[in-house]
Write an enzyme that holds these catalytic residues in place. Structure first.
Site, PDB file in Angstrom:
ATOM      1  N   ARG A  42       0.829  -1.208   0.000  1.00  0.00           N
ATOM      2  CA  ARG A  42       0.000   0.000   0.000  1.00  0.00           C
ATOM      3  C   ARG A  42       0.866   1.262   0.000  1.00  0.00           C
ATOM      4  NH1 ARG A  42      -2.833   3.154   4.109  1.00  0.00           N
ATOM      5  NH2 ARG A  42      -4.703   4.075   3.185  1.00  0.00           N
ATOM      6  N   HIS A  58       0.716   4.167  -2.897  1.00  0.00           N
ATOM      7  CA  HIS A  58       0.508   5.580  -2.599  1.00  0.00           C
ATOM      8  C   HIS A  58       1.701   6.403  -3.066  1.00  0.00           C
ATOM      9  CE1 HIS A  58      -2.936   5.546   0.543  1.00  0.00           C
ATOM     10  NE2 HIS A  58      -3.077   4.564  -0.314  1.00  0.00           N
ATOM     11  N   ASN A 105      -3.484   9.647   4.207  1.00  0.00           N
ATOM     12  CA  ASN A 105      -2.412   8.833   4.763  1.00  0.00           C
ATOM     13  C   ASN A 105      -2.357   8.882   6.285  1.00  0.00           C
ATOM     14  OD1 ASN A 105      -1.427   8.168   2.168  1.00  0.00           O
ATOM     15  ND2 ASN A 105      -0.323  10.095   2.070  1.00  0.00           N
ATOM     16  N   PRO A 164      -6.922   7.394  -5.399  1.00  0.00           N
ATOM     17  CA  PRO A 164      -8.252   6.782  -5.428  1.00  0.00           C
ATOM     18  C   PRO A 164      -8.786   6.635  -4.008  1.00  0.00           C
ATOM     19  CG  PRO A 164      -6.725   5.595  -6.853  1.00  0.00           C
ATOM     20  CD  PRO A 164      -5.904   6.577  -6.083  1.00  0.00           C
ATOM     21  N   HIS A 203      -6.185  -5.359  -2.848  1.00  0.00           N
ATOM     22  CA  HIS A 203      -7.085  -5.477  -1.698  1.00  0.00           C
ATOM     23  C   HIS A 203      -7.429  -6.934  -1.393  1.00  0.00           C
ATOM     24  CE1 HIS A 203      -8.696  -1.066  -2.130  1.00  0.00           C
ATOM     25  NE2 HIS A 203      -7.469  -1.142  -1.634  1.00  0.00           N
ATOM     26  N   THR A 204      -6.741  -7.856  -2.016  1.00  0.00           N
ATOM     27  CA  THR A 204      -6.976  -9.263  -1.719  1.00  0.00           C
ATOM     28  C   THR A 204      -6.347  -9.694  -0.410  1.00  0.00           C
ATOM     29  OG1 THR A 204      -6.920 -11.505  -2.655  1.00  0.00           O
ATOM     30  CG2 THR A 204      -4.942 -10.164  -2.925  1.00  0.00           C
ATOM     31  N   ASP A 250     -10.435  -9.183   2.597  1.00  0.00           N
ATOM     32  CA  ASP A 250     -10.893 -10.434   1.998  1.00  0.00           C
ATOM     33  C   ASP A 250     -11.211 -11.398   3.139  1.00  0.00           C
ATOM     34  OD1 ASP A 250     -11.277 -12.875   0.804  1.00  0.00           O
ATOM     35  OD2 ASP A 250      -9.297 -12.991  -0.127  1.00  0.00           O
ATOM     36  N   ASP A 259      -4.249 -13.732  -3.624  1.00  0.00           N
ATOM     37  CA  ASP A 259      -4.901 -14.615  -4.584  1.00  0.00           C
ATOM     38  C   ASP A 259      -5.976 -13.833  -5.323  1.00  0.00           C
ATOM     39  OD1 ASP A 259      -6.997 -14.396  -2.735  1.00  0.00           O
ATOM     40  OD2 ASP A 259      -6.519 -16.304  -1.771  1.00  0.00           O
TER      41      ASP A 259
END
Length: 324
Positions: free
Chosen positions: A70, A74, A87, A155, A185-186, A237, A245
């Site tokens: 992440r 950023h 942040n 975003p 984001h998994t 997730d 994954d």
């Protein structure tokens, strides 16, 4: 990362770490192209040194791999500071970056930039979590300036698909990049404050988000009650929270995207014919997702890097400009 700003914030070590890497990866004016073998002669063990520090850190912090990727996202997307709104209180992992930098300074002083540390750390974090590997392009310098408001262009969890597409397009990143990079984001965790509107007051309606699966909504409502702690953490997730994954996409397929910006990729009316087919492809093929993610990470990491010594430097300490 970007450098500390020219204001008094530049003297605040903890406030400038993120900013330093951002500018290094993203500013204009590159004087040379990045390459995979940049440190082969000057610091040949750089990759292995970073990997060892990350593996040690992961023993006490299972979230660190997701946090580091992440940071890299950023840092590449905009030139911003650690204390800017998207942040502050959210971005984490800075002490591990410090530890990596210290180990590299012991092995090869003044050689590996903090910007490249994040690029390497992101790839290692994904690979160690079960994801793909890729050849990391290296040779960035650490920038000397920053923009406190730069991260406002990142975003956002509440962005609709049109806004997301525009933000990526502004950096010459396309819909495949948008969907693939969102797949980060998994793994990792997210605070309740980023889902409460979807649970209780979606778009000011005092109703839940109709695209949210009802059983998943009930589960999240228990985890994030209306008057609960907004900083309580939840798995992005819920199926494989620490594994890289394609479950991010299979979750979206059944309306179980945690963030509204995630679900937009599939459920927005504008997604049909644009991002939705890509979500379908990645949900059906982890190999396709991995290949696209690796390429999109290379694309993102090559967003106007600083390689001109007149515009950048190799930080000795990732929390401050050299000489400050």
């Amino acid at each position: 990362m970007a450098a500390a700003s020219s204001s008094s914030r530049s003297a605040t070590a903890a406030g400038v770490l993120l900013a330093m890497v951002v500018a290094a990866v993203c500013l204009h004016g590159a004087a040379a192209q990045l390459c995979e073998d940049y440190y082969d002669d000057t610091c040949p063990d750089a990759y292995d040194i970073v990997k060892q520090v990350l593996m040690d850190a992961h023993q006490s912090d299972t979230r660190i791999f997701a946090s580091l990727i992440r940071l890299h996202f950023h840092d590449c997307f905009v030139q911003s500071e650690k204390e800017s709104p998207p942040n502050n209180g959210s971005a984490r992992g800075f002490p591990v970056v410090d530890a990596v930098k210290a180990a590299l300074e012991d092995a090869c002083p003044g050689v590996v930039s903090c910007a490249d540390i994040l690029a390497i750390a992101a790839e290692i974090s994904v690979e160690l979590s079960g994801g793909p590997s890729w050849g990391v392009l290296l040779g960035r310098l650490d920038g000397k300036t920053s923009d406190f408001n730069g991260s406002l262009d990142l975003p956002a969890p509440t962005d609709n698909l049109t806004v997301l597409q525009q933000k990526f397009s502004n950096l010459s990143l396309n819909d495949v990049d948008l969907v693939a990079l969102s797949g980060g984001h998994t793994f990792g965790r997210v605070q309740c404050q980023f889902v409460t509107d979807r649970l209780y007051n979606f778009s000011g309606t005092n109703m839940p988000d109709p695209t949210l699966d009802s059983s998943y909504r009930a589960f999240l409502s228990q985890r994030c009650p209306r008057n609960g702690d907004p900083r309580s953490l939840n798995d992005l997730d819920p199926t494989t929270p620490d594994t890289f994954d394609n479950h991010y996409y299979t979750n979206i397929e059944v309306n179980r995207g945690f963030l509204s910006s995630d679900q937009e990729l599939k459920s927005s009316p504008q997604a049909q014919g644009t991002t939705a087919p890509i979500v379908d492809q990645f949900a059906g093929s982890q190999d396709a997702f991995f290949a696209s993610f690796a390429q999109s990470m290379i694309n993102m990491g090559n967003l106007r890097p600083v390689t001109d010594p007149s515009q950048g430097e190799v930080r000795t300490n990732c929390r401050r400009v050299n000489g400050s």
